[in-house]
Design a protein around this motif. Structure first.
Motif, PDB file in Angstrom:
ATOM      1  N   THR A 109       0.786  -1.173   0.048  1.00  0.00           N
ATOM      2  CA  THR A 109      -0.010  -0.141   0.228  1.00  0.00           C
ATOM      3  C   THR A 109       0.867   1.211  -0.020  1.00  0.00           C
ATOM      4  N   LEU A 110       1.900   1.123   0.736  1.00  0.00           N
ATOM      5  CA  LEU A 110       2.935   2.379   0.791  1.00  0.00           C
ATOM      6  C   LEU A 110       3.600   2.640  -0.691  1.00  0.00           C
ATOM      7  N   ALA A 111       3.723   1.493  -1.228  1.00  0.00           N
ATOM      8  CA  ALA A 111       4.206   1.529  -2.483  1.00  0.00           C
ATOM      9  C   ALA A 111       3.538   2.289  -3.433  1.00  0.00           C
ATOM     10  N   GLN A 112       1.735   1.941  -3.431  1.00  0.00           N
ATOM     11  CA  GLN A 112       1.001   2.531  -4.322  1.00  0.00           C
ATOM     12  C   GLN A 112       1.074   4.050  -4.047  1.00  0.00           C
ATOM     13  N   TYR A 113       1.446   4.551  -3.194  1.00  0.00           N
ATOM     14  CA  TYR A 113       1.196   5.988  -2.706  1.00  0.00           C
ATOM     15  C   TYR A 113       2.630   6.755  -3.404  1.00  0.00           C
TER      16      TYR A 113
ATOM     17  N   CYS B   9      -3.949  -2.552  12.817  1.00  0.00           N
ATOM     18  CA  CYS B   9      -4.881  -3.139  11.785  1.00  0.00           C
ATOM     19  C   CYS B   9      -5.414  -4.429  12.194  1.00  0.00           C
ATOM     20  N   GLU B  10      -4.815  -4.944  13.135  1.00  0.00           N
ATOM     21  CA  GLU B  10      -5.314  -6.368  13.978  1.00  0.00           C
ATOM     22  C   GLU B  10      -6.484  -6.230  14.556  1.00  0.00           C
ATOM     23  N   ARG B  11      -6.438  -4.969  15.420  1.00  0.00           N
ATOM     24  CA  ARG B  11      -7.404  -4.698  16.323  1.00  0.00           C
ATOM     25  C   ARG B  11      -8.757  -4.274  15.471  1.00  0.00           C
ATOM     26  N   GLN B  12      -8.478  -3.274  14.600  1.00  0.00           N
ATOM     27  CA  GLN B  12      -9.627  -2.852  13.658  1.00  0.00           C
ATOM     28  C   GLN B  12     -10.333  -4.068  12.953  1.00  0.00           C
ATOM     29  N   HIS B  13      -9.541  -4.809  12.560  1.00  0.00           N
ATOM     30  CA  HIS B  13     -10.179  -6.086  11.796  1.00  0.00           C
ATOM     31  C   HIS B  13     -10.784  -7.014  12.543  1.00  0.00           C
ATOM     32  N   LEU B  14     -10.143  -7.286  13.601  1.00  0.00           N
ATOM     33  CA  LEU B  14     -11.002  -8.182  14.704  1.00  0.00           C
ATOM     34  C   LEU B  14     -12.242  -7.447  15.230  1.00  0.00           C
ATOM     35  N   LYS B  15     -12.524  -6.219  15.120  1.00  0.00           N
ATOM     36  CA  LYS B  15     -13.535  -5.499  15.424  1.00  0.00           C
ATOM     37  C   LYS B  15     -14.810  -5.754  14.465  1.00  0.00           C
ATOM     38  N   ASP B  16     -14.428  -5.860  13.216  1.00  0.00           N
ATOM     39  CA  ASP B  16     -15.362  -6.012  12.175  1.00  0.00           C
ATOM     40  C   ASP B  16     -14.776  -7.129  11.134  1.00  0.00           C
TER      41      ASP B  16
ATOM     42  N   VAL C 197      -8.771  -2.382   5.567  1.00  0.00           N
ATOM     43  CA  VAL C 197      -8.311  -2.133   6.923  1.00  0.00           C
ATOM     44  C   VAL C 197      -6.730  -1.577   6.954  1.00  0.00           C
ATOM     45  N   VAL C 198      -6.031  -2.091   5.984  1.00  0.00           N
ATOM     46  CA  VAL C 198      -4.673  -2.040   6.233  1.00  0.00           C
ATOM     47  C   VAL C 198      -4.504  -0.477   5.223  1.00  0.00           C
ATOM     48  N   HIS C 199      -5.438  -0.371   4.117  1.00  0.00           N
ATOM     49  CA  HIS C 199      -5.497   0.767   3.153  1.00  0.00           C
ATOM     50  C   HIS C 199      -5.845   2.039   4.029  1.00  0.00           C
ATOM     51  N   ASP C 200      -6.891   1.776   4.872  1.00  0.00           N
ATOM     52  CA  ASP C 200      -7.088   3.054   5.718  1.00  0.00           C
ATOM     53  C   ASP C 200      -6.225   3.426   6.484  1.00  0.00           C
ATOM     54  N   ALA C 201      -5.491   2.417   7.152  1.00  0.00           N
ATOM     55  CA  ALA C 201      -4.522   2.623   8.160  1.00  0.00           C
ATOM     56  C   ALA C 201      -3.142   3.438   7.484  1.00  0.00           C
ATOM     57  N   VAL C 202      -2.906   2.848   6.306  1.00  0.00           N
ATOM     58  CA  VAL C 202      -1.656   3.635   5.778  1.00  0.00           C
ATOM     59  C   VAL C 202      -2.079   4.847   5.323  1.00  0.00           C
ATOM     60  N   TYR C 203      -3.134   5.176   4.644  1.00  0.00           N
ATOM     61  CA  TYR C 203      -3.777   6.434   4.356  1.00  0.00           C
ATOM     62  C   TYR C 203      -3.693   7.406   5.481  1.00  0.00           C
ATOM     63  N   ASN C 204      -3.905   6.853   6.671  1.00  0.00           N
ATOM     64  CA  ASN C 204      -4.064   7.900   7.562  1.00  0.00           C
ATOM     65  C   ASN C 204      -2.687   8.108   8.297  1.00  0.00           C
ATOM     66  N   TYR C 205      -1.844   7.174   8.204  1.00  0.00           N
ATOM     67  CA  TYR C 205      -0.600   7.480   8.592  1.00  0.00           C
ATOM     68  C   TYR C 205       0.216   8.240   7.671  1.00  0.00           C
ATOM     69  N   LEU C 206      -0.258   8.449   6.326  1.00  0.00           N
ATOM     70  CA  LEU C 206       0.511   9.506   5.490  1.00  0.00           C
ATOM     71  C   LEU C 206      -0.026  10.703   5.526  1.00  0.00           C
ATOM     72  N   THR C 207      -1.407  10.841   5.993  1.00  0.00           N
ATOM     73  CA  THR C 207      -2.013  11.966   5.877  1.00  0.00           C
ATOM     74  C   THR C 207      -2.060  12.677   7.103  1.00  0.00           C
ATOM     75  N   GLU C 208      -1.612  11.928   8.346  1.00  0.00           N
ATOM     76  CA  GLU C 208      -1.628  12.612   9.542  1.00  0.00           C
ATOM     77  C   GLU C 208      -0.215  12.857   9.936  1.00  0.00           C
ATOM     78  N   ASP C 209       0.615  13.282   8.952  1.00  0.00           N
ATOM     79  CA  ASP C 209       1.879  13.548   9.530  1.00  0.00           C
ATOM     80  C   ASP C 209       2.743  12.382  10.166  1.00  0.00           C
ATOM     81  N   GLY C 210       2.512  11.332   9.645  1.00  0.00           N
ATOM     82  CA  GLY C 210       3.420  10.277  10.290  1.00  0.00           C
ATOM     83  C   GLY C 210       2.752   9.624  11.551  1.00  0.00           C
TER      84      GLY C 210
END
Length: 69
Positions: A13-17, A38-45, A53-66
């Motif tokens: 996912t990082l490579a896609q960005y 990612c593990e916790r979020q995936h286990l919730k739903d 889940v991973v894509h959302d986490a990476v997107y948030n990581y990149l857009t929230e200043d790391g």
């Protein structure tokens, strides 16, 4: 859950960005945080696919200043 699979999804996912074709570096600490979240979020739903889940986490990581989630 297989952490190695999640790591591969995160790096993919990082490579896609990355418009330069070189994968962004992520610190081992941030990688661990992303994996855990990612593990916790995936286990919730379990109906949400892991790659989303991973894509959302990476997107948030990149857009929230790391700051992972």
């Amino acid at each position: 859950m297989n952490r190695n699979f999640i790591i591969k999804l995160i790096h993919s996912t990082l490579a896609q960005y990355d418009d330069m074709g070189t994968e962004r570096n992520i610190s081992p600490e941030d990688l661990d945080i992303l994996i855990d979240k990612c593990e916790r979020q995936h286990l919730k739903d379990l109906t949400q696919p892991l790659y989303e889940v991973v894509h959302d986490a990476v997107y948030n990581y990149l857009t929230e200043d790391g700051e992972p989630w």
